[in-house]
Design a protein around this motif. Structure first.
Motif, PDB file in Angstrom:
ATOM      1  N   GLY A 103       4.320  -8.787 -81.702  1.00  0.00           N
ATOM      2  CA  GLY A 103       3.870  -7.396 -81.784  1.00  0.00           C
ATOM      3  C   GLY A 103       2.411  -7.390 -82.199  1.00  0.00           C
ATOM      4  O   GLY A 103       1.856  -8.431 -82.545  1.00  0.00           O
ATOM      5  N   HIS A 104       1.784  -6.208 -82.157  1.00  0.00           N
ATOM      6  CA  HIS A 104       0.347  -6.180 -82.492  1.00  0.00           C
ATOM      7  C   HIS A 104       0.078  -5.551 -83.855  1.00  0.00           C
ATOM      8  O   HIS A 104       0.751  -4.602 -84.265  1.00  0.00           O
ATOM      9  CB  HIS A 104      -0.483  -5.518 -81.385  1.00  0.00           C
ATOM     10  N   LEU A 105      -0.897  -6.124 -84.543  1.00  0.00           N
ATOM     11  CA  LEU A 105      -1.277  -5.686 -85.890  1.00  0.00           C
ATOM     12  C   LEU A 105      -2.051  -4.378 -85.862  1.00  0.00           C
ATOM     13  O   LEU A 105      -1.971  -3.586 -86.799  1.00  0.00           O
ATOM     14  CB  LEU A 105      -2.175  -6.750 -86.552  1.00  0.00           C
TER      15      LEU A 105
ATOM     16  N   ALA B 108       3.270   3.217 -86.346  1.00  0.00           N
ATOM     17  CA  ALA B 108       4.564   2.564 -86.067  1.00  0.00           C
ATOM     18  C   ALA B 108       4.416   1.770 -84.772  1.00  0.00           C
ATOM     19  O   ALA B 108       5.106   0.783 -84.557  1.00  0.00           O
ATOM     20  CB  ALA B 108       5.665   3.598 -85.953  1.00  0.00           C
ATOM     21  N   ASP B 109       3.498   2.227 -83.925  1.00  0.00           N
ATOM     22  CA  ASP B 109       2.999   1.462 -82.772  1.00  0.00           C
ATOM     23  C   ASP B 109       1.797   0.678 -83.296  1.00  0.00           C
ATOM     24  O   ASP B 109       0.714   1.227 -83.372  1.00  0.00           O
ATOM     25  CB  ASP B 109       2.617   2.423 -81.646  1.00  0.00           C
ATOM     26  N   ASP B 110       1.917  -0.523 -83.737  1.00  0.00           N
ATOM     27  CA  ASP B 110       3.062  -1.365 -83.582  1.00  0.00           C
ATOM     28  C   ASP B 110       3.468  -1.945 -84.939  1.00  0.00           C
ATOM     29  O   ASP B 110       3.981  -3.057 -85.024  1.00  0.00           O
ATOM     30  CB  ASP B 110       2.718  -2.473 -82.579  1.00  0.00           C
TER      31      ASP B 110
ATOM     32  N   GLY C  11      -6.232  -6.151 -81.607  1.00  0.00           N
ATOM     33  CA  GLY C  11      -6.970  -5.491 -80.524  1.00  0.00           C
ATOM     34  C   GLY C  11      -6.156  -5.098 -79.314  1.00  0.00           C
ATOM     35  O   GLY C  11      -6.715  -4.928 -78.224  1.00  0.00           O
ATOM     36  N   GLU C  12      -4.857  -4.897 -79.485  1.00  0.00           N
ATOM     37  CA  GLU C  12      -4.029  -4.551 -78.322  1.00  0.00           C
ATOM     38  C   GLU C  12      -4.462  -3.226 -77.722  1.00  0.00           C
ATOM     39  O   GLU C  12      -4.537  -3.072 -76.502  1.00  0.00           O
ATOM     40  CB  GLU C  12      -2.552  -4.482 -78.737  1.00  0.00           C
ATOM     41  N   GLU C  13      -4.755  -2.273 -78.597  1.00  0.00           N
ATOM     42  CA  GLU C  13      -5.023  -0.909 -78.131  1.00  0.00           C
ATOM     43  C   GLU C  13      -6.396  -0.767 -77.471  1.00  0.00           C
ATOM     44  O   GLU C  13      -6.707   0.284 -76.919  1.00  0.00           O
ATOM     45  CB  GLU C  13      -4.914   0.068 -79.318  1.00  0.00           C
ATOM     46  N   ILE C  14      -7.217  -1.800 -77.567  1.00  0.00           N
ATOM     47  CA  ILE C  14      -8.555  -1.704 -76.983  1.00  0.00           C
ATOM     48  C   ILE C  14      -8.752  -2.778 -75.913  1.00  0.00           C
ATOM     49  O   ILE C  14      -9.841  -3.325 -75.758  1.00  0.00           O
ATOM     50  CB  ILE C  14      -9.654  -1.772 -78.072  1.00  0.00           C
TER      51      ILE C  14
ATOM     52  N   LEU D  74       7.992  -6.541 -79.247  1.00  0.00           N
ATOM     53  CA  LEU D  74       8.543  -5.417 -80.018  1.00  0.00           C
ATOM     54  C   LEU D  74       7.613  -4.209 -79.969  1.00  0.00           C
ATOM     55  O   LEU D  74       7.393  -3.537 -80.961  1.00  0.00           O
ATOM     56  CB  LEU D  74       8.773  -5.869 -81.469  1.00  0.00           C
ATOM     57  N   ASP D  75       7.050  -3.931 -78.810  1.00  0.00           N
ATOM     58  CA  ASP D  75       6.039  -2.869 -78.680  1.00  0.00           C
ATOM     59  C   ASP D  75       6.497  -1.740 -77.764  1.00  0.00           C
ATOM     60  O   ASP D  75       5.683  -1.044 -77.189  1.00  0.00           O
ATOM     61  CB  ASP D  75       4.728  -3.502 -78.170  1.00  0.00           C
ATOM     62  N   SER D  76       7.814  -1.552 -77.629  1.00  0.00           N
ATOM     63  CA  SER D  76       8.290  -0.409 -76.843  1.00  0.00           C
ATOM     64  C   SER D  76       8.585   0.745 -77.791  1.00  0.00           C
ATOM     65  O   SER D  76       8.659   0.562 -78.989  1.00  0.00           O
ATOM     66  CB  SER D  76       9.534  -0.788 -76.048  1.00  0.00           C
TER      67      SER D  76
HETATM   68 ZN   LIG Z   1       1.523  -0.652 -78.998  1.00  0.00          ZN
END
Ligand SMILES: [Zn+2]
Length: 487
Positions: free
Chosen positions: A76-78, A115-117, A145-148, A169-171
Motif C-alpha cells: 500500500g502507499h504511505l 484512509a487512501d491509503d 508518491g502514489e498520488e502524484i 490494499l489500495d481499493s
Molecule cells: Zn490510493
C-alpha cells in the motif's frame, strides 16, 4: 497518545491507523512516515530497508510451520492527498490529522482522512506486529508518491522482492476486488505556430454545458468531447477559404473529458461572418438533437465582433489542427465482452491549444494490455505525421492485464464467500494502479487489489466505516492463513 477509536478489535489495527494519522504524510512529504515504519520494523527485529524514494520494505518470516511457504507481498502507499475544507487552516507539512469517530465511521476534522491509503499502512503494521497470526513469509511494501504519478513504485528495486503473489490494499470498496488496471501515457502532438494577420469580422464559437468526467472511469459513458464537437464545426467552417482561424482552445487536463471548447474565426466582411454563423447554428442544432439523450446540456454559442489586424494561423496549420482533431480516435476502443463494465483500451483527446509559439493536441490513451497501448500510440503517431505534428510521449506507466486464471483471486473469492455468504465482485479499474508496475517488474506475479469501504476519497468528506475496516482486515488475514496452509 490519547486514542479516539475505542471498542474495536483488533485494537492494534485501529491504534496503528491513529499512529500514522498523527504523522504528516502528504505526497512528497513522506519521510517521517517512512522512518516511522522503518523504526517500527527495527524495534521488532524485522528485516527492513528504506530506499532513496522513501519506500520501505519489511520482511517477516512465516508463522511456525509456514516458514517454507511461498512468500506473499502486501502493499500500500504511505502518501495521502491533502485537501482542506474551505475556511479550515491546516498545515499538512507540520500537523497530524484531527480524527473524529461519527456514526460508526472515521473522518478527519476539516481535511482528507488519508484512509487512501492509510488503511493499507495500518493493516500491514498490524499484520507485522501480531504475534499469533498464521501467515506465509511476508514482504510488506510501503510506497511513496502514489498520488502524484506512482513515483515510489516507479523507483522501487523489484529485484529484491521474492514474492510472486501480491495483495495490493489500495481499493476503496468492500466486496469488490480489482483484478486489472490500465496503463497510461501523455501523448502530445504539436507543431510551431505560424501567424499571419487578418481584419474584418470575428466569429466566436463556443461549445459548453457538457458533463465531462474522468477520462478513465467515465470514458464508457458516451459523454460528449467538446474538442471533438468543435472540430466538426471547424471542418465545416474551414471549407470556405476566406475563413481564418485565430484560436482553438479547449479542455484543461489530459485526464478529464473536456467540457468546453472555444474557437475564433476571422472573415473579410460581416456578410461572410454572418453566413458562417448561420452554418454553425444549423450544424450545432443537429448536434444538440443527436446529443440530447447523453448530453442534454450541450450548448453552442456564437458572437460577432469587428476585428482589426488579428493574428490568425496559416491556412495550412488551421486545416491541420481541425483535421487532426476531427480524425483523432476518441473514447472506448476495446472492451472485454465477457465482463460487464470492463474497458480494455480507451483514448481521451483532453486538451487543444493554440499559443503564440505552438499548436497542440494532448491525448491520454489507456489500456490494461500493453499491445493496445502500442497500437494507439502508433495510430496517434501516424495522425501526427499526416498533419505535420511532432510527437512527444511522457509519464508512461504500465497496465495490469486481466489474468484468466488467478489463484489469489480464487482464494479471495472463496474466503469472502465463507465469511459473508456473498460473492466477491471482480472488476477492472480503467486507470493507473501501482499493481501495473509490480506486474511489469515481477514476471509471473499473481495480483489482486482489495480494501475497505472509503467514501469521497480525495475530498475533506473522506470517511471510512470502522466495521468495514475491521472486516477487510479479517478477510486479508484469513486469506494469509490459507496461504500458510491453515484453515
Ligand atoms: Zn490510493
Amino acid at each position: 497518545m490519547e486514542y479516539r477509536i475505542r471498542g474495536w478489535e483488533p485494537a492494534a489495527l485501529f491504534r496503528f491507523f491513529e499512529d500514522i494519522s498523527a504523522i504528516p504524510r502528504g505526497s512528497g512529504n513522506e519521510k517521517a512516515a517512512s522512518d516511522f515504519v522503518l523504526n517500527f520494523a527495527r524495534s521488532r527485529g524485522l528485516e527492513a530497508w528504506q530506499d532513496a524514494s522513501g519506500n520501505v520494505v519489511v520482511r517477516k518470516d512465516g508463522s511456525p510451520g509456514a516458514e517454507g511457504c511461498p512468500p506473499v507481498i502486501l502493499q500500500g502507499h504511505l502518501d495521502m492527498v491533502c485537501e482542506t475544507r474551505a475556511g479550515v487552516a491546516h498545515d499538512f507539512r507540520a500537523q497530524g490529522l484531527d480524527l473524529v469517530v461519527e456514526d460508526g465511521a472515521l473522518r478527519a476534522n476539516g481535511t482528507t482522512l488519508g484512509a487512501d491509503d492509510g488503511a493499507a499502512v495500518a493493516m500491514m503494521l498490524a499484520v507485522l506486529d501480531a504475534p499469533d497470526l498464521v501467515h506465509p513469509p511476508l514482504e510488506c511494501v510501503f510506497t511513496t508518491g502514489e498520488e502524484i504519478g506512482l513515483l515510489g513504485a516507479q523507483g522501487l528495486d523489484m529485484s529484491r522482492l521474492r514474492g510472486r503473489t501480491l495483495i495490493n490494499l489500495d481499493s476503496e470498496e468492500e466486496g469488490l476486488a480489482i483484478v486489472s488496471s490500465a496503463g497510461g501515457m501523455r501523448f502530445t502532438l504539436s507543431r510551431p505556430a505560424a501567424w499571419e494577420q487578418a481584419s474584418g469580422t470575428a466569429l466566436g464559437v463556443s461549445v459548453s454545458g457538457l458533463r465531462g468526467g474522468h477520462s478513465g472511469g467515465d470514458i464508457d459513458r458516451e459523454r460528449g468531447n467538446a474538442i471533438k464537437l468543435m472540430a466538426r464545426l471547424l471542418r465545416r467552417l474551414l471549407r470556405e477559404p476566406e475563413a481564418r482561424l485565430a484560436d482553438f482552445t479547449g479542455g484543461g487536463k489530459d485526464n478529464a473529458i473536456p467540457r468546453e471548447c472555444a474557437a475564433t474565426l476571422v472573415y473579410p466582411d460581416e456578410a461572410a461572418a454572418r453566413r458562417a454563423q448561420e452554418a454553425v447554428r444549423t450544424l450545432a442544432g443537429d448536434m444538440a438533437e443527436a446529443l440530447r439523450p447523453t448530453e442534454p446540456g450541450f450548448a453552442c454559442a456564437t458572437a460577432l465582433e469587428p476585428a482589426e489586424a488579428v493574428p490568425v494561423l496559416s491556412r495550412e496549420i488551421a486545416r491541420a489542427m481541425a483535421d487532426a482533431a476531427f480524425l483523432a480516435p476518441n473514447g472506448v476502443r476495446q472492451r472485454n465482452p465477457q465482463k460487464e463494465n470492463f474497458v480494455v483500451a480507451s483514448l481521451n483527446l483532453g486538451i487543444v491549444s493554440t499559443t503564440p509559439e505552438a499548436c497542440s493536441l494532448v491525448f491520454l490513451p489507456r489500456s490494461s494490455v500493453e499491445t493496445f497501448q502500442e497500437e494507439t500510440a502508433e495510430l496517434l503517431t501516424l495522425l501526427g505525421e499526416t498533419f505535420g505534428f511532432s510527437v512527444e510521449v511522457s509519464g508512461r506507466y504500465p497496465g495490469w492485464a486481466y489474468a484468466e486464471r488467478s489463484p489469489i483471486r480464487e482464494l479471495f473469492q472463496a474466503v469472502y464467500r465463507e465469511q459473508t455468504g456473498r460473492e466477491l465482485r471482480a472488476e477492472a479499474f480503467h486507470a493507473g494502479l501501482e499493481c501495473g508496475l509490480f506486474v511489469q517488474g515481477l514476471p509471473g506475479l499473481d495480483a489482486i487489489s482489495v480494501g475497505p469501504d472509503i467514501r469521497d476519497i480525495h475530498t475533506p468528506d473522506e470517511r471510512m466505516p470502522l466495521d468495514s475496516f475491521a472486516r477487510c482486515y479479517a478477510l486479508v488475514t484469513a486469506v494469509l492463513a490459507r496461504l500458510a496452509g491453515g484453515q
